[in-house]
Structure formats: structure tokens, C-alpha cells
Design a protein around this motif. Structure first.
Motif, short mmCIF file in Angstrom:
data_model
loop_
_atom_site.label_atom_id
_atom_site.label_comp_id
_atom_site.label_asym_id
_atom_site.label_seq_id
_atom_site.Cartn_x
_atom_site.Cartn_y
_atom_site.Cartn_z
N VAL B 107 0.87 -1.18 0.00
CA VAL B 107 0.00 0.00 0.00
C VAL B 107 0.90 1.23 0.00
N THR B 108 0.68 2.11 -0.96
CA THR B 108 1.54 3.29 -1.12
C THR B 108 0.70 4.55 -1.05
N VAL B 109 1.13 5.50 -0.23
CA VAL B 109 0.57 6.86 -0.24
C VAL B 109 1.63 7.72 -0.92
N GLU B 110 1.26 8.39 -2.01
CA GLU B 110 2.29 8.97 -2.88
C GLU B 110 2.87 10.29 -2.37
N ASP B 111 2.11 11.35 -2.47
CA ASP B 111 2.67 12.70 -2.36
C ASP B 111 3.22 12.99 -0.97
N LEU B 112 2.46 12.66 0.06
CA LEU B 112 2.87 12.98 1.44
C LEU B 112 4.17 12.29 1.82
N ARG B 159 -4.45 9.76 5.57
CA ARG B 159 -4.71 9.83 4.13
C ARG B 159 -5.09 8.45 3.58
N MET B 160 -4.34 7.43 3.99
CA MET B 160 -4.65 6.06 3.53
C MET B 160 -6.06 5.66 3.94
N ASP B 163 -8.51 7.57 1.78
CA ASP B 163 -8.48 7.17 0.36
C ASP B 163 -9.07 5.78 0.16
#
Lengths: 288, 288
Positions: B107-112, B159-160, B163
Motif C-alpha cells: 500500500v503506497t501513499v504517494e505525495d505525502l 490519508r490512507m 483514500d
């Protein structure tokens, strides 16, 4: 049949089902429903107390130049197919609700997606796993149903569910075909009559491959070449991939052994069609 | 206090709590518990009917050359801290159960995660988000508690959760400090007395930064330089990052405005220590 258009509505409906002690079956779709989808719905209706179908054309599983903007959509037709089957609810989220401003999370399954459709459609499976996990966490079903036409998708989702400890049972159901063998697909709508005739080459090639393997063929490269040569006859086709691979890992085989998957992706006109055939080592006499 | 060592045990325990209509609070940890963790446990005990703490040193959030093999572990001490607080269950999964053979999902949270610890520890946040999502889906809490010392982690997890539509409320609680200002951390155990004295430079630098900003400093580069100069005095320290950034996006600022986060990561000996201070535009007189 309840029509649920927002995530909070869907969550509340599902919570009520759970609190009433009912089991919930779930069929995620992109609409443009056909008999393949309907077989999943019927199975869910048979297995579970309540059934919900989602219709969401997921932009994250379309690459640049793919058919997101022309993907067939016909809500009235879909509704008329679902209602007589006794579907309890249809979930119709908007793109803005599924991917609000600032959305930035991706679910990736690594190894299984390095082959077949994952290799030819970069980002496709990340779009699939991300949206399917979201749908699972919104709908919270006991069981979810997927078709084996998208066999790689089915196994990728199974892997994600196991790896992330998602509390959903995943059931895969056989490919549904037209009488002449063409696998049911929403994208068959793109085919004109001549193209539809040519599209039969996919299921015929798979059937021939099955016969060749059951007759003892062990040379995977030769089998791939034979299949490719069939499509070379048709100017309107373009092969995306022809795969003779390990059915569990999707790694290409040199020598055919154990469970082998023969899988095709071929453009016929603008329609990218896929089909596959799982062949057990012990010859079975069922058609692909 | 129940000790649950397998995923099925944990799931069954949690299911019973839900079926009894109780709310469940969750504090995920890597053990080596300190007052920071205990503040989370106490808050969960106050908020929720039942509280579960997990202890799992997650290999996926350690990079090559990091301190996975030496990370402090003391189950007896942890147990003696948790039991008097009335914790209902402790979840102690094994690495093999969490990451069985063939595990391949991320699981990837991109921008942060492109800033601060995400920039200096590649793969770290993917390890965090993957394990936290797994734990959430196993434990199925109503509310989960995280410390603001790991402020970026807290926002990445928020955020995860948003989302992916995870059904968990995420609560962040203030940094707990020793009387002299050192932020509580399991890694403080790595410090000898002289290093511990040097480690106070982190909280002191943050406090001075807060005062400078409240006194009107708007030049972020000057503030970063001033902080860096303080650590240059100590041979035993090595700066990982000094950040003066937007508190919501973690993007580095040129001009200090709105809510600013000052965040540090500094090696003192072999201990990589982090600390941060959120400074509201309207001066507040609370210490960092």
C-alpha cells in the motif's frame, strides 16, 4: 432494488444487512452487463441472503489511449437485467466520490502483475486492486464474485485479499460464452459483424491449443508460434500477447507441464479482447 | 489481559467484541513501550469499551543498514506496563504470519511520503501503510491511536484511511517528553549519558525555532541554517534532515506562513532521533 449513489448510503445499507445477521454477496462491475456478469449475480443470489452489484467505470484501470471515454454504458439496460434477478441493491458511486481531490493511495500486487495484461497495460492492475479494495471496504461483503475470463485479475485479487487480511471470500466462476464460443465481454459491442466473426479465432485457437496439449505437445514456444500464425491471417487483428504459462504464477513456460494456462489478448479492430483456457495435466474432456 | 498470538485468534476476539456491541480502541506499536505509547493506551481506555495493543516489529519499515536486528524488545517489561492500565488484549503476531511465503502486496501513499522521513528512508512509509492496513483489517477497531512525534506517519495513515475508505477513526495525540524536553522514543535506549545530553539539542532547537517564528521570522532558509549550525557543534551528531515545511503537505517553505511544521531527524551516535513542532500562525504560548 435499492439504488445507492453515495458511499455513506452504501455503508449504511451494508451495516443494516450485517446487523440483521444477513450474509452479503457482492458483484463489482463496470456496467454494460452481459451473461457473464449475470452468472455472478445468480450465484451470489444462491449463496447469500442479500446481493449488491456495483457499477463504476474505474478511470484508474485505463491507460492513456485506452477506451475509458468510449467504454459502453447503459444504465437503463443494466437495471432491466438486474431487477428481475432479485438484486437487492446497486451501488453507483461517482468518480469524484471514489477519487476526491488529493487522493494518492495505491494498492500494488507485485509479482503476479508482471505478466500478461499487467505487462501490456502498465498501471492496469494497480487501478483494479485499488478500486476493488475500496469497494470491499465500502460494501463489506462476505463474498465477492469475479469471472474467470479475467483470470489474472481474479488471482491478483485473491492475492491482495490474502496479503492484506481482507475479510472477504473471493469466488471465481467460469467464462460464459456465446453459442459459437466467443467469450462474453462488454467490449464485444465494439465489433461489427465481420469483426465478430474474426473474434471467434480467440476461442478456436484456445480449443486447438487444448487439444494439442492433451495430445501430448510439450513445446510451449511451438504452441505460441502456431497460435500467432493463425492471427497473422487476419489483417484486422493485432496480437497483444499469446501466453503459454504457469497457471499459478503466469510465468511463461518452455516445457508444458502441470497446470498450464493458455491466455490471449488480441485487438480486433479497436476492441481489445482477452480469453484463456486452463488445461489440467490430466486431460479433461470439457470444452475450454 | 488476553495474549493473542495468531491472526485467527485476534480476528475471533475482535468479532466477539463487535458482536457484544462494544467499541474497540487499538494502539499499534513495535514494543519497547514508553510513556508516549502509554498515553495512547490511556486515551483508548477512556474512549472505548475495549482496548487492544499490538506489538510487532515490522521488518518492511526498516531499510538495509537500519536497526531492525537491534531494535529494542522486552516483552516482560511491556507486559508489566500494559497490564496495570487495564488493556484487554495484546496482539503479538509473528513475522511469518504477517508476511507468509509469496506475500507481494504493498500500500503506497504517494505525495505525502515524498518528504521528510519518506525521502530519507525509501520504502519506510510503504512498510508502515502496508502493515497498518493489515492490522486494521485484522483487529477491526473503531478507533486507532498514534503519536504526533511521528507526525508524518500520522498524516500518511489518515490519508490512507480516507483514500481506501477504511472504517477506522484515527486519533493523534501530543508528543510525550521527559522533564528536560527529550521526546520519548524507544530508540532513546541506544543513547549513553553523554549522547542523551546531546540529544536535548533537538527539542531545544525546536523551541528556539518556535520562538523565532512567533517573533516574526519569515525566512525559512535562514531558520533551517540556524538549526543546522547548532548541530554542527556536536561531532557525535549527523543531520538527516532539518525541515521548515507546510504542515499539511510537508513541502519545504521559502516564506513562513500559515501553519508551519519544523521537523528534525538527527543521528546521535547510532540512534536516529526525530522530533517536530507545529507552529500555528497565531502565536500560542504552549511549549512545543
Amino acid at each position: 432494488m435499492e439504488i445507492l449513489r453515495s458511499i455513506p448510503e452504501m455503508k449504511a445499507w451494508s451495516r443494516q444487512v450485517r446487523q440483521a445477521g444477513r450474509t452479503l454477496g457482492f458483484v463489482p462491475t463496470m456496467g454494460a452487463l452481459h451473461d457473464g456478469h449475470l452468472s455472478l449475480v445468480k450465484r451470489s443470489r444462491a449463496d447469500c441472503d442479500r446481493t449488491v452489484v456495483s457499477i463504476f467505470v474505474n478511470p484508474k484501470q485505463f491507460g492513456p489511449g485506452e477506451d475509458l471515454d468510449t467504454y459502453p454504458a447503459n444504465w437503463d439496460a443494466d437495471r432491466n437485467l438486474l431487477e428481475p434477478l432479485g438484486v437487492d441493491a446497486v451501488f453507483l458511486p461517482t468518480r469524484g466520490d471514489m477519487y476526491p481531490h488529493g487522493f494518492q493511495t495505491t494498492v500494488t500486487v507485485e509479482d503476479l502483475t508482471g505478466h500478461l495484461c499487467g505487462e501490456s497495460r502498465p498501471g492496469f492492475f494497480e487501478g483494479v486492486t485499488t478500486v476493488v479494495l475500496k469497494l470491499f471496504l465500502i460494501v463489506q461483503p462476505d463474498t465477492a464474485y469475479f469471472g474467470e475470463k479475467d483470470r489474472q485479475q481474479l488471482q491478483v485479487i485473491r492475492r491482495m485479499v490474502e496479503d492484506l487480511n481482507v475479510n472477504v471470500s473471493v469466488v471465481g466462476l467460469p467464462i460464459v460464452r456465446d453459442a459459437d464460443g466467443l467469450a462474453k465481454s462488454s467490449r464485444n459491442q465494439y465489433l461489427n459483424p465481420a469483426q465478430r466473426e474474426i473474434a471467434l479465432s480467440l476461442s478456436r485457437a484456445l480449443e486447438q491449443a487444448r487439444q494439442r496439449i492433451e495430445a501430448g505437445e510439450t513445446d510451449a514456444a511451438r504452441l505460441r508460434r502456431e497460435i500467432e500464425e493463425k492471427f497473422a491471417l487476419h489483417a484486422e487483428t493485432r496480437i497483444d500477447y499469446v501466453s503459454v504459462c504457469n497457471a499459478d504464477t503466469f510465468e511463461e513456460l518452455d516445457v508444458i507441464q502441470d497446470n498450464v494456462l493458455v491466455a490471449l489478448a488480441v485487438f480486433v479492430g479497436k476492441a481489445r479482447l482477452i480469453d484463456n483456457c486452463l488445461i489440467e495435466r490430466v486431460p479433461c474432456k470439457e470444452p475450454c
